[in-house]
Design an enzyme around this catalytic site. Structure first.
Site, PDB file in Angstrom:
ATOM      1  N   HIS A 161     -15.515  29.687  66.446  1.00  0.00           N
ATOM      2  CA  HIS A 161     -16.501  30.354  65.574  1.00  0.00           C
ATOM      3  C   HIS A 161     -17.515  31.150  66.402  1.00  0.00           C
ATOM      4  O   HIS A 161     -18.645  31.360  65.964  1.00  0.00           O
ATOM      5  CB  HIS A 161     -17.254  29.348  64.695  1.00  0.00           C
ATOM      6  CG  HIS A 161     -16.359  28.371  63.995  1.00  0.00           C
ATOM      7  ND1 HIS A 161     -15.858  28.574  62.735  1.00  0.00           N
ATOM      8  CD2 HIS A 161     -15.846  27.178  64.414  1.00  0.00           C
ATOM      9  CE1 HIS A 161     -15.091  27.550  62.389  1.00  0.00           C
ATOM     10  NE2 HIS A 161     -15.060  26.691  63.411  1.00  0.00           N
ATOM     11  N   SER A 288     -23.251  56.611  79.542  1.00  0.00           N
ATOM     12  CA  SER A 288     -23.699  57.237  78.304  1.00  0.00           C
ATOM     13  C   SER A 288     -24.271  58.604  78.647  1.00  0.00           C
ATOM     14  O   SER A 288     -24.869  58.789  79.703  1.00  0.00           O
ATOM     15  CB  SER A 288     -24.756  56.354  77.650  1.00  0.00           C
ATOM     16  OG  SER A 288     -25.594  57.137  76.821  1.00  0.00           O
ATOM     17  N   LYS A 294     -26.551  52.823  80.931  1.00  0.00           N
ATOM     18  CA  LYS A 294     -25.346  52.298  80.270  1.00  0.00           C
ATOM     19  C   LYS A 294     -24.092  52.341  81.137  1.00  0.00           C
ATOM     20  O   LYS A 294     -23.873  53.257  81.910  1.00  0.00           O
ATOM     21  CB  LYS A 294     -25.062  53.091  78.985  1.00  0.00           C
ATOM     22  CG  LYS A 294     -26.015  52.805  77.864  1.00  0.00           C
ATOM     23  CD  LYS A 294     -25.948  51.378  77.345  1.00  0.00           C
ATOM     24  CE  LYS A 294     -24.723  51.157  76.463  1.00  0.00           C
ATOM     25  NZ  LYS A 294     -24.823  51.879  75.195  1.00  0.00           N
ATOM     26  N   GLU A 301     -12.535  49.061  74.751  1.00  0.00           N
ATOM     27  CA  GLU A 301     -12.835  49.514  73.384  1.00  0.00           C
ATOM     28  C   GLU A 301     -11.703  50.370  72.820  1.00  0.00           C
ATOM     29  O   GLU A 301     -11.330  50.236  71.652  1.00  0.00           O
ATOM     30  CB  GLU A 301     -14.148  50.308  73.375  1.00  0.00           C
ATOM     31  CG  GLU A 301     -15.358  49.431  73.591  1.00  0.00           C
ATOM     32  CD  GLU A 301     -16.624  50.256  73.715  1.00  0.00           C
ATOM     33  OE1 GLU A 301     -17.461  50.195  72.815  1.00  0.00           O
ATOM     34  OE2 GLU A 301     -16.773  50.972  74.731  1.00  0.00           O
ATOM     35  N   TYR A 328      22.068  58.968  55.470  1.00  0.00           N
ATOM     36  CA  TYR A 328      21.076  59.788  56.163  1.00  0.00           C
ATOM     37  C   TYR A 328      20.334  60.671  55.167  1.00  0.00           C
ATOM     38  O   TYR A 328      20.921  61.269  54.271  1.00  0.00           O
ATOM     39  CB  TYR A 328      21.728  60.685  57.239  1.00  0.00           C
ATOM     40  CG  TYR A 328      20.682  61.518  57.960  1.00  0.00           C
ATOM     41  CD1 TYR A 328      20.013  61.017  59.070  1.00  0.00           C
ATOM     42  CD2 TYR A 328      20.313  62.775  57.479  1.00  0.00           C
ATOM     43  CE1 TYR A 328      19.017  61.754  59.705  1.00  0.00           C
ATOM     44  CE2 TYR A 328      19.319  63.520  58.108  1.00  0.00           C
ATOM     45  CZ  TYR A 328      18.669  62.997  59.215  1.00  0.00           C
ATOM     46  OH  TYR A 328      17.677  63.722  59.825  1.00  0.00           O
TER      47      TYR A 328
HETATM   48  N1  ARG Z   1      16.253  66.383  63.584  1.00  0.00           N
HETATM   49  C1  ARG Z   1      17.010  65.507  62.772  1.00  0.00           C
HETATM   50  C2  ARG Z   1      16.368  64.119  62.727  1.00  0.00           C
HETATM   51  O1  ARG Z   1      15.577  63.876  63.546  1.00  0.00           O
HETATM   52  C3  ARG Z   1      18.387  65.381  63.308  1.00  0.00           C
HETATM   53  C4  ARG Z   1      19.407  65.000  62.308  1.00  0.00           C
HETATM   54  C5  ARG Z   1      19.558  66.091  61.331  1.00  0.00           C
HETATM   55  N2  ARG Z   1      20.668  65.878  60.476  1.00  0.00           N
HETATM   56  C6  ARG Z   1      20.891  66.646  59.424  1.00  0.00           C
HETATM   57  N3  ARG Z   1      21.927  66.386  58.724  1.00  0.00           N
HETATM   58  N4  ARG Z   1      20.071  67.600  59.077  1.00  0.00           N
HETATM   59  O2  ARG Z   1      16.654  63.307  61.885  1.00  0.00           O
END
Ligand code: ARG
Length: 468
Positions: A161, A288, A294, A301, A328
């Site tokens: 504490h 400072s 200072k 920090e 993706y």
């Molecule tokens: N610059 C893209 C990324 O970082 C690479 C992959 C892009 N792929 C695509 N199908 N456009 O994700």
């Protein structure tokens, strides 16, 4: 030989005009993913070697591609390569340049997509960063052990504490951080092992109809287990959109940042006039602009302050991933800045904290004064009564009465006379006051993990050996 390729590397025949400047600025990633260039080229070299093995490239074509990629790498290294934002990212920049110089470069992207390519590059980049970071964490542990060893005899109050609780060796306090960093180190190795799996060959989403040798590529790029067996991803859809390894790294980094921030806070308190336990060397503090007297603990920090962005990066990554449909999506491009910033921030924080500790001295007199507060040994006095057979709850009460009496008489607890103690409770014998001998008190705390004289020395030796 070096005629220009008629086939543009980027946008296929489907697109009639390039994107407007604003769109290009919004979608490009070269401004930050150029950092992946080394790994992108390594990946391409392995992929090309594999394409030759399966008959897609002739030996001559492979040689030309290798020569071209090595030349590009040298130019990038020397800062002589011009990155083109209109080519979007590091992958297209390198491939386009290669194809300009080497016609066979147009075959390099066979059975490869930027989706598995970027997954590969980031894994390889992070793998190298983890190796450096692991060294830096070990060095930070070493700096803590060194400082503790240099002042092995120094005792300070331990706090709960932020109130004085019980005496501890200064080294014991530092060794607490050595333990925390050790767990961080273990998490880092875990992350490395799960990350060290090769996604190349996953294509855009569904692998390839060509007979790629994925194991060969993995071996070439060091994606192997302890027995040297190739480690390759087992599901192409997972492989192109998995960023778990980035999340894991950012999560373990959040803990590293948390530990460094707590250490920073201790350093800041200790360096204040109020505590005055330590002095940080001038080179690791700043003055400072207004107050001439200072000396500010800025490294500590900023280490504390930067914890915020490390947490922020983790939350940003988790949020980025949570609603993505398989597989993706371009959203994933947003992973890199968060990951890069996390790596840069935690690595620098660990390095500078270690350097600062190596340039910190302990004000032994101030520590001795603080540790001589006899109230720190009130619990030892209660333990004395327990040794006389008193139940601990009663002993706690009896010592509480002694603390109250000392306060009433306006003197420290350790200065109550044997008679005064006896007056409070008959169980206080003439030897009760021995409890206030600090040296003896420290020598009694020898449980494993306790701040006792022998135990702290043992822990210091253990860590010195382990960190050699
Ligand atoms: N610059 C893209 C990324 O970082 C690479 C992959 C892009 N792929 C695509 N199908 N456009 O994700």
């Amino acid at each position: 030989m070096s005629q220009k390729s008629p086939v543009p590397v980027s946008r296929s025949g489907r697109f009639t005009s390039g994107p407007g400047a604003d769109v290009a600025r919004f979608t490009e990633s070269i401004s930050f993913d150029w950092r992946l260039w080394r790994h992108d080229i390594q990946g391409s070299l392995a992929h090309a070697a594999m394409l030759q093995r399966i008959g897609v490239l002739t030996r001559t074509e492979l040689k030309a591609i290798e020569k071209g990629l090595v030349a590009i790498a040298k130019e990038i290294e020397a800062g002589k390569f011009t990155w083109k934002p209109e080519l979007e990212d590091v992958h297209m920049n390198i491939e386009a340049e290669l194809t300009q110089r080497v016609p066979a470069g147009a075959k390099l992207h066979t059975a490869r997509s930027r989706n598995d390519q970027v997954a590969l590059d980031v894994r390889m980049w992070l793998r190298d960063e983890i190796i450096e970071f692991a060294r830096e964490l070990r060095d930070l542990q070493r700096a803590l052990v060194e400082l503790g060893s240099r002042y092995a005899h120094v005792i300070i109050p331990g706090y709960t504490h932020l109130q004085r609780a019980q005496p501890v060796f200064f080294a014991h306090h530092l060794l607490a951080y050595v333990e925390m960093v050790d767990r961080d180190y273990g998490r880092l190795l875990d992350c490395f092992n799960r990350l060290n799996v090769c996604p190349l060959g996953s294509g855009a989403i569904a692998g390839s109809t060509l007979p790629l040798d994925r194991e060969f590529v993995a071996q070439q790029l060091g994606f192997v287990d302890a027995q040297g067996r190739a480690q390759i991803t087992q599901n192409s859809m997972d492989a192109v959109c998995d960023r778990d390894f980035a999340v894991e790294f950012c999560a373990l980094s959040a803990l590293v940042a948390l530990h460094l921030s707590r250490l920073a806070e201790d350093v800041i308190l200790w360096a204040s006039s109020e505590f005055n336990f330590i002095k940080i060397a001038d080179a690791y503090t700043t003055g400072s602009s207004l107050m001439p007297q200072k000396k500010n603990p800025d490294i500590a920090e900023l280490t504390r302050g930067k914890t915020g962005r490390v947490y922020g990066n983790l939350v940003a990554l988790l949020t980025l991933l949570k609603g993505l449909p398989m597989t993706y999506n371009r959203d994933l491009q947003e992973d890199k800045e968060r990951l890069f910033d996390t790596v840069d921030t935690v690595r620098a924080s660990a390095r500078l904290t270690a350097a600062m500790l190596r340039h910190t001295s302990v004000n032994e007199a101030a520590c001795a004064t603080a540790a001589s507060d006899s109230a720190l040994l009130a619990t030892d006095l209660a333990d004395y009564l327990v040794r006389q057979g008193m139940p601990f709850r009663h002993a706690h009460h009896a010592v509480g009465a002694a603390v109250a009496l000392a306060e009433k008489l306006g003197k420290p607890l350790g200065e109550l006379t044997s008679a005064e103690l006896k007056g409070l409770n008959a169980a206080f014998g003439p030897d009760a006051k021995d409890c206030f001998n600090l040296g003896q008190a420290m020598s009694r705390r020898n449980l494993t993990g306790a701040p006792g004289t022998k135990e702290v020395a043992r822990q210091l030796t253990r860590w010195k050996k382990a960190l050699e």
